[in-house]
Design a protein around this motif. Sequence first.
Motif, PDB file in Angstrom:
ATOM      1  N   ILE A   4       0.847  -1.186   0.000  1.00  0.00           N
ATOM      2  CA  ILE A   4       0.000   0.000   0.000  1.00  0.00           C
ATOM      3  C   ILE A   4       0.883   1.236   0.000  1.00  0.00           C
ATOM      4  N   VAL A   7       1.214   7.215   1.484  1.00  0.00           N
ATOM      5  CA  VAL A   7       0.545   8.498   1.726  1.00  0.00           C
ATOM      6  C   VAL A   7      -0.696   8.617   0.851  1.00  0.00           C
ATOM      7  N   ILE A   8      -1.548   9.566   1.227  1.00  0.00           N
ATOM      8  CA  ILE A   8      -2.784   9.834   0.501  1.00  0.00           C
ATOM      9  C   ILE A   8      -2.781  11.294   0.064  1.00  0.00           C
ATOM     10  N   ARG A  20      -0.447   7.370   5.622  1.00  0.00           N
ATOM     11  CA  ARG A  20      -1.340   6.274   5.994  1.00  0.00           C
ATOM     12  C   ARG A  20      -0.867   5.594   7.285  1.00  0.00           C
ATOM     13  N   HIS A  21       0.436   5.469   7.417  1.00  0.00           N
ATOM     14  CA  HIS A  21       1.071   4.855   8.583  1.00  0.00           C
ATOM     15  C   HIS A  21       2.288   5.709   8.927  1.00  0.00           C
ATOM     16  N   GLU A  42       1.679   8.605  11.757  1.00  0.00           N
ATOM     17  CA  GLU A  42       0.496   8.289  10.948  1.00  0.00           C
ATOM     18  C   GLU A  42      -0.549   9.394  11.083  1.00  0.00           C
ATOM     19  N   TYR A 277      -7.636  11.312   9.834  1.00  0.00           N
ATOM     20  CA  TYR A 277      -8.345  10.377   8.956  1.00  0.00           C
ATOM     21  C   TYR A 277      -9.850  10.620   8.935  1.00  0.00           C
ATOM     22  N   SER A 281     -12.098   9.082   5.874  1.00  0.00           N
ATOM     23  CA  SER A 281     -12.828   7.811   5.940  1.00  0.00           C
ATOM     24  C   SER A 281     -14.207   7.957   6.580  1.00  0.00           C
ATOM     25  N   ASN A 440     -10.033   4.564  11.660  1.00  0.00           N
ATOM     26  CA  ASN A 440      -8.797   3.879  11.261  1.00  0.00           C
ATOM     27  C   ASN A 440      -8.711   2.500  11.905  1.00  0.00           C
ATOM     28  N   VAL A 459      -9.048   4.142   4.477  1.00  0.00           N
ATOM     29  CA  VAL A 459      -7.705   4.717   4.568  1.00  0.00           C
ATOM     30  C   VAL A 459      -6.693   3.806   3.887  1.00  0.00           C
ATOM     31  N   GLU A 460      -6.851   2.500   4.082  1.00  0.00           N
ATOM     32  CA  GLU A 460      -5.908   1.537   3.508  1.00  0.00           C
ATOM     33  C   GLU A 460      -6.081   1.387   1.998  1.00  0.00           C
ATOM     34  N   GLY A 461      -7.204   1.864   1.475  1.00  0.00           N
ATOM     35  CA  GLY A 461      -7.449   1.739   0.043  1.00  0.00           C
ATOM     36  C   GLY A 461      -8.038   0.412  -0.367  1.00  0.00           C
TER      37      GLY A 461
END
Length: 506
Positions: A4, A7-8, A20-21, A42, A277, A281, A440, A459-461
């Motif tokens: 994964i 970043v977003i 993301r983490h 994160e 997040y 999300s 999350n 968040v993880e996609g």
Amino acid sequence: MSTIYPVIKLNPNDDVVVARHDVAKGTLLAQENITTRSDIPEGHKIALRNINEGQAVKRYGQIIGFASQAIVAGEHIHTHNLCMGDFSRDYAYGEDTIELPLAEKKDTFMGIKRADGRIATRNYIGILTSVNCSSTVARAIEDHYKKVGLDNYPNVDGVVALPQSFGCAIGFDSEAMAVMRRTMSGYARHVNFAGVVIIGLGCESNQIKDMFKVEGLSEDKMLHSMTIQETGGTQKTLAKGIEIIDGMLAEANNVHREPVPVSEIILALECGGSDSYSGISANPVLGYAADKIVQQGGTAILSETSEIYGAEHLLTRRAVSPEIGKKLIARIEWWEDYCARTKSEMNNNPSAGNKVGGLTTVLEKSLGGIAKGGTSNLVEVYEYAEPVTAKGLVFMDTPGYDPIAVTGQVAGGANLLCFTTGRGSAFGCKPTPSLKLATNNTLWQRQEEDMDINCGNVVEGTETIAEAGERLYTMILEMASGKKTKSEQFGYGGLEFVPWHIGAIM
């Protein structure tokens, strides 16, 4: 198994990405062609470009603050280098309204139809107090029914006391008193209460008889009031309260659930213990479900005026008329004056926990917060605890503090609540059931016993907002039909009745 991306990026115009983490110093973010210059926790932000001191910084394609010092691409952006600043907002009343099509398939849930046609999702008997001085008696009456049980009344969800801490030392004709009366009458009328007893001391500012007169209430077999002084003391008031509720129970039990349309749902939207997040999300997932309820002809209540600050222009653009948009801005202006006279500031947000979770300014928090309202048009704006009668997305003026905000929404008639959290809130609000959304996976794994649904896979996609939104919508209908939420199982909701006290306590 694919890795994964760490970043977003939420909008092509953004100056930041969100981790993301935890991202280690020296990590190459290939898609952005930058390397992190420090360890990034994160949920926190990383600069995509060099930013000069004083320049605006964007997330969600909107301004979240201004660089308080020069920032280099790959650097951590947070409270040490990002601050608030003044900037103009284009309210553009009604320019972005979109008519969401009404759903062709009319969904239903198993609700309780009251004699006046309103639909309940729960069936409680409530004990309200006009003042702190009668709270002990109210709680003692509730304790009595906890001891004896309600086995003979299986359709009654419980006898619940909602004590309060104020009710006195406020002016008879003050704004604070008007809010108090509105709030209490909203609970006295609440559809999820089959019956209500209101208990006072007798000499308090918040006189029950005055509230009844101003709010148009009158006593009947399912609405009673009394005071300790008139009844003759604590023990006599306790005995009389039990006698009154004993007389209500049979009728309160005489209900059944039946299929009713989703248009009868009035859903309160709330976030608490937010993190970075939340706007990625859980809040947009809730916004998706809120849109579905609006498309079914129902109502969703967005609130927390102090936490839409800096994002209000995105709501005015969705207002169905300039008048509705201007009502919202009037509430913002009231808050600016309120802060000025109390020597506060709108950027007292975010809280310490919000900041640990990656939120830096109230602007950033607000932009994520309004995602709870989905994409529906804004059809009405209400003051605190006003009865909500409009169908569609509405806004209620409340503080951002969760118990006060939700108390206003419930007083306005909300028969369901969805509550998003990134840090981990434990919350309930009898008589309205509360369903909690985790933003999350870390929170879900740590505090699953308090969370009803996990949105962390967004968040993880690995899950889309729509997919999670459909899961949530199904859970909302189950909650409306009587399925107990985690907070109900733990018994939350009796201590979270917190009316808003906006004036001086004398």
